[in-house]
Design an enzyme around this catalytic site. Sequence first.
Site, PDB file in Angstrom:
ATOM      1  N   ASP A  28       0.850  -1.189   0.000  1.00 35.64           N
ATOM      2  CA  ASP A  28       0.000   0.000   0.000  1.00 35.64           C
ATOM      3  C   ASP A  28       0.882   1.233   0.000  1.00 35.64           C
ATOM      4  OD1 ASP A  28      -1.998   2.117   0.850  1.00 35.64           O
ATOM      5  OD2 ASP A  28      -3.267   0.348   0.899  1.00 35.64           O
ATOM      6  N   VAL A  64       2.283   0.913  -7.333  1.00 33.92           N
ATOM      7  CA  VAL A  64       2.089  -0.074  -8.401  1.00 33.92           C
ATOM      8  C   VAL A  64       1.826   0.604  -9.740  1.00 33.92           C
ATOM      9  CG1 VAL A  64       1.285  -1.880  -6.852  1.00 33.92           C
ATOM     10  CG2 VAL A  64      -0.382  -0.275  -7.834  1.00 33.92           C
ATOM     11  N   ASN A  90      -5.535  -5.186  -6.375  1.00 32.94           N
ATOM     12  CA  ASN A  90      -6.668  -4.524  -5.729  1.00 32.94           C
ATOM     13  C   ASN A  90      -6.506  -3.017  -5.588  1.00 32.94           C
ATOM     14  OD1 ASN A  90      -9.066  -4.509  -3.674  1.00 32.94           O
ATOM     15  ND2 ASN A  90      -7.350  -3.657  -2.517  1.00 32.94           N
ATOM     16  N   SER A 142     -15.142  -3.888 -11.523  1.00 32.61           N
ATOM     17  CA  SER A 142     -16.161  -3.092 -10.849  1.00 32.61           C
ATOM     18  C   SER A 142     -17.481  -3.176 -11.600  1.00 32.61           C
ATOM     19  CB  SER A 142     -15.734  -1.625 -10.751  1.00 32.61           C
ATOM     20  OG  SER A 142     -16.779  -0.826 -10.216  1.00 32.61           O
ATOM     21  N   TYR A 155     -12.820   5.749 -14.263  1.00 33.69           N
ATOM     22  CA  TYR A 155     -12.721   4.561 -13.397  1.00 33.69           C
ATOM     23  C   TYR A 155     -13.266   3.333 -14.124  1.00 33.69           C
ATOM     24  CZ  TYR A 155     -13.597   1.714  -9.175  1.00 33.69           C
ATOM     25  OH  TYR A 155     -13.624   0.721  -8.231  1.00 33.69           O
ATOM     26  N   LYS A 159     -11.330  -0.138 -14.981  1.00 33.57           N
ATOM     27  CA  LYS A 159     -11.825  -1.393 -14.425  1.00 33.57           C
ATOM     28  C   LYS A 159     -12.362  -2.321 -15.516  1.00 33.57           C
ATOM     29  CE  LYS A 159     -11.106  -1.014  -9.999  1.00 33.57           C
ATOM     30  NZ  LYS A 159     -10.019  -1.852  -9.409  1.00 33.57           N
ATOM     31  N   ALA A 187     -18.572  -2.856  -1.605  1.00 32.40           N
ATOM     32  CA  ALA A 187     -18.326  -2.576  -0.188  1.00 32.40           C
ATOM     33  C   ALA A 187     -18.218  -1.077   0.032  1.00 32.40           C
ATOM     34  CB  ALA A 187     -17.050  -3.258   0.286  1.00 32.40           C
ATOM     35  N   SER A 189     -16.436   1.982   1.512  1.00 39.28           N
ATOM     36  CA  SER A 189     -15.031   2.206   1.848  1.00 39.28           C
ATOM     37  C   SER A 189     -14.760   3.698   1.829  1.00 39.28           C
ATOM     38  CB  SER A 189     -14.130   1.490   0.838  1.00 39.28           C
ATOM     39  OG  SER A 189     -14.161   2.163  -0.412  1.00 39.28           O
TER      40      SER A 189
END
Length: 314
Positions: A28, A64, A90, A142, A155, A159, A187, A189
């Site tokens: 991370d 990454v 992820n 997604s 996005y 994805k 989820a 987040s």
Amino acid sequence: MVTGAGNGLGRDYALELARRGAKVVVNDLGGSGSGEGASASAAQAVVEEIRAAGGEAVANTNSVATREGGAAVIQTALDTWGKIDILISNAGFLRNNRFEDLTDEQIDPIINVHLKAAFYVGQPAYRAMRAAGYGRILFTGSASAMFGHAWQANYAAGKGAMLGLSNVVALEGSAYGIQSNVMLPTASSRLEAEMTPGFMEIPQFAKSFEKADFSIAEGRVVPEFNTPLALYLVSEACTATHGVYSSNCGRYARVRICAAEGWVSPAGDVPPTLEDIASHFGQIEELGDYSEPMTPYDEFTSAVKAARKQGVLA
């Protein structure tokens, strides 16, 4: 290896993998939900939590979104444990805006962290897996890409690309014991903080949101409800590959890309006209019988089957 494992979904994946005996690299960068800033504390906190529970883990804080960073992430696993069996790609963040208003600053970093990062981390992981003759790769897609979400064109583009990437990795990896799938998690987040209500300006989208039945969602839109599917897809027991799977409020389902039987133009080498397409468009749109091509060549076989059914070929 779990990228973006300092918070949310990635954190829960890493914790459960470690609880079940995996040795985990917790990657991370430690940036915000919009990809700003960096901190080693997020990854290190997860590592300390794993170690406190008796597990094994190391932290990696490389980005990454660069080729050098992606290579360093995988090298951490190889240097520490000599191999890599699992990659869960992820890491990601959001920068929402209307399609017509998206700037390069809102497009490029999103493509970098979702699409390019999947290459930058995936390629060195794949090479190590190929050498070992075994590997499990899970790319994070997604529903915003598969089904569409207003104000998320950047996005969704990043994805949505996971589908094509994973399909090719699954095909090439089949020769070397490597499986690849895409998961569409759901989820709450910290990325929610990056979502603005501006997308409600789109009437059709607003209507979908307002009419949605969320009666099953209470207490279930959390990372923990996604983790079981993610871990199964990267387990040795799983034999599924070349797939897309949805996790939503405890409902787990395969999402399929298929080709309808459609309409086959008359035999011969004369292409149909625009008017031919228009007059048969209802048949082209109708799902009816369908096929699921594994490769573009499978679609040729499907076309022949349809042509024979419709009397175009004997």
